[in-house]
Design a protein around this motif. Structure first.
Motif, mmCIF file in Angstrom:
data_model
loop_
_atom_site.group_PDB
_atom_site.id
_atom_site.type_symbol
_atom_site.label_atom_id
_atom_site.label_comp_id
_atom_site.label_asym_id
_atom_site.label_seq_id
_atom_site.Cartn_x
_atom_site.Cartn_y
_atom_site.Cartn_z
ATOM 1 N N LEU A 145 0.751 -1.103 -0.053
ATOM 2 C CA LEU A 145 0.017 0.067 0.030
ATOM 3 C C LEU A 145 0.845 1.444 0.087
ATOM 4 N N ASN A 146 2.185 1.272 0.627
ATOM 5 C CA ASN A 146 2.938 2.258 0.794
ATOM 6 C C ASN A 146 4.391 1.971 0.148
ATOM 7 N N PRO A 147 4.634 1.670 -1.027
ATOM 8 C CA PRO A 147 5.900 1.280 -1.441
ATOM 9 C C PRO A 147 6.939 2.373 -1.558
ATOM 10 N N GLY A 148 6.472 3.587 -1.668
ATOM 11 C CA GLY A 148 7.351 4.947 -1.833
ATOM 12 C C GLY A 148 8.345 4.790 -0.772
ATOM 13 N N ASP A 149 7.845 4.855 0.571
ATOM 14 C CA ASP A 149 8.713 5.272 1.677
ATOM 15 C C ASP A 149 9.765 3.845 1.892
ATOM 16 N N GLU A 158 9.691 0.731 -6.779
ATOM 17 C CA GLU A 158 8.579 0.535 -5.970
ATOM 18 C C GLU A 158 8.052 -0.595 -6.414
ATOM 19 N N LEU A 159 8.349 -1.099 -7.575
ATOM 20 C CA LEU A 159 7.739 -2.412 -7.936
ATOM 21 C C LEU A 159 8.502 -3.702 -7.309
ATOM 22 N N THR A 160 9.745 -3.726 -7.118
ATOM 23 C CA THR A 160 10.223 -4.568 -6.270
ATOM 24 C C THR A 160 9.855 -4.503 -5.044
ATOM 25 N N VAL A 161 9.492 -3.428 -4.388
ATOM 26 C CA VAL A 161 9.174 -3.472 -2.793
ATOM 27 C C VAL A 161 7.731 -4.080 -2.937
ATOM 28 N N ARG A 162 7.063 -3.755 -3.805
ATOM 29 C CA ARG A 162 5.379 -4.421 -3.784
ATOM 30 C C ARG A 162 5.644 -5.713 -3.871
ATOM 31 N N MET A 163 6.684 -6.305 -4.776
ATOM 32 C CA MET A 163 6.633 -8.012 -4.681
ATOM 33 C C MET A 163 7.396 -8.436 -3.484
ATOM 34 N N ILE A 164 7.957 -7.718 -2.918
ATOM 35 C CA ILE A 164 8.343 -8.514 -1.592
ATOM 36 C C ILE A 164 7.272 -8.109 -0.797
ATOM 37 N N GLY A 165 6.693 -7.366 -0.741
ATOM 38 C CA GLY A 165 5.328 -7.134 0.271
ATOM 39 C C GLY A 165 4.410 -8.579 -0.235
ATOM 40 N N VAL A 166 4.178 -8.558 -1.495
ATOM 41 C CA VAL A 166 3.345 -9.934 -1.909
ATOM 42 C C VAL A 166 4.147 -11.224 -1.258
ATOM 43 N N TYR A 231 -1.299 7.030 9.275
ATOM 44 C CA TYR A 231 -1.042 5.739 10.058
ATOM 45 C C TYR A 231 -0.172 4.685 9.236
ATOM 46 N N LEU A 232 -0.330 4.807 7.880
ATOM 47 C CA LEU A 232 0.062 3.782 6.958
ATOM 48 C C LEU A 232 1.718 4.323 6.934
#
Length: 318
Positions: A145-149, A158-166, A231-232
């Motif tokens: 939800l908040n890959p930028g930070d 940001e795509l890599t961060v989202r994939m790590i989150g997934v 909060y995020l």
């Protein structure tokens, strides 16, 4: 001195060294009056809400032990579980090496209440797994939800961060699948380990995630007094701080948590808010848990003395 003790002491020395350096780096520009003034600017309402969220987190932490006790098929009453958990974690999270320090305290209490060394080891292990699951879920959610930070701190796209989150979410889902399907026990020497039931595994996911969500809310509350903090973003800072704490092994995350949150939040994380968070979540529970542990220990010793005197044979009459 054994090799294990040497490694433990070395980790503590390195942890304290890292903590000291980061605390100096974070607070070097501020005088004591600056820090106390910044803390005093936090409204009482925000402090009260932060205390409430911290209390909720420690209630969730007792759920970690509750799941472990039920995992070993023991029907120990919740008040005893809650007592052991609070004392162990309120002290362990502050002094560092929480797995070892809180584990030793848990063994003292659970053994007194009739549990074996194997059962206590399993409770500590399952509690550690619950920590990992909760942090994986929170990290996965904030990275999606908040890959930028997170991308800015980790220096990834940001795509890599989202994939790590997934990947974090999939890992938790995989744990639930194993809990539902894998019943083959794993034997380690004379001890036998097996996956928890799906019911316990689901409880781990819910309680573990809720715990870290409440800690993030506590952090956000003390920062929101001086800045418009979402909060995020606070949850992202807290999740990344925990990754750094795991890497550095700093006692209680001292210095590491403050430096990481400051790096993610920038000026939104005032020095007063960082000090207030540590006081609320670490220092206050410690100063409650430590004297409570002394009281419980005195009660244990008194009970042991009574049992010993009752069991002693009476002297023969003349």
């Amino acid at each position: 001195m054994t090799r294990k003790k040497i490694i433990t002491y070395l980790m503590l020395v390195v942890g304290f060294g890292v903590a000291g350096y980061l605390l100096y780096h974070t607070f070097r520009e501020y005088s004591l009056s600056d820090i106390t003034g910044s803390v005093s600017e936090i409204p009482a309402y925000n402090l009260a809400m932060a205390l409430l969220f911290a209390l909720g987190s420690y209630v969730c932490l007792t759920g970690f032990d509750w799941a472990g006790v039920r995992y070993v098929r023991n029907d120990l009453a919740y008040p005893k579980i809650g007592l052991a958990s609070f004392i162990a974690l309120s002290i362990g999270q502050s002094v560092g090496m929480s797995g070892l320090s809180s584990g030793a305290l848990r063994y003292r209490y659970y053994a007194h209440w009739g549990m074996s060394t194997e059962d206590v080891a399993k409770i500590v292990l399952l509690s550690g797994v619950t920590v990992g699951i909760g942090m994986a879920m929170l990290s996965g959610i904030v990275m999606i939800l908040n890959p930028g930070d997170a991308a800015g701190v980790l220096r990834l796209g940001e795509l890599t961060v989202r994939m790590i989150g997934v990947g974090c979410i999939i890992t938790v889902a995989g744990y639930l699948v194993l809990a539902a399907r894998l019943r083959t026990p794993l034997k380690v020497r004379s001890w036998t380990f097996e996956m928890p039931t799906l019911k316990i595994a689901l409880a781990q996911v819910v309680i573990g995630t809720l715990n870290f969500a409440l800690v993030s809310a506590c952090l956000r509350e003390v920062m929101a007094a001086n800045a418009d903090v979402s909060y995020l973003k606070a949850a992202t800072a807290f999740a990344l701080a925990n990754v750094a704490i795991l890497i550095t092994h700093a006692p209680g995350g001292l210095g590491v948590l403050e430096a990481t949150v400051r790096h993610v939040m920038g000026d939104q994380a005032s020095i007063g808010s960082l000090v207030a968070f540590r006081a609320i979540y670490f220092f206050i529970p410690f100063f409650i848990g430590f004297p409570l542990s002394l009281i419980v220990e005195a009660m244990f010793r008194a009970r042991k003395a009574r049992i010993g005197s009752a069991a002693a044979p009476e002297p023969a009459s003349a």
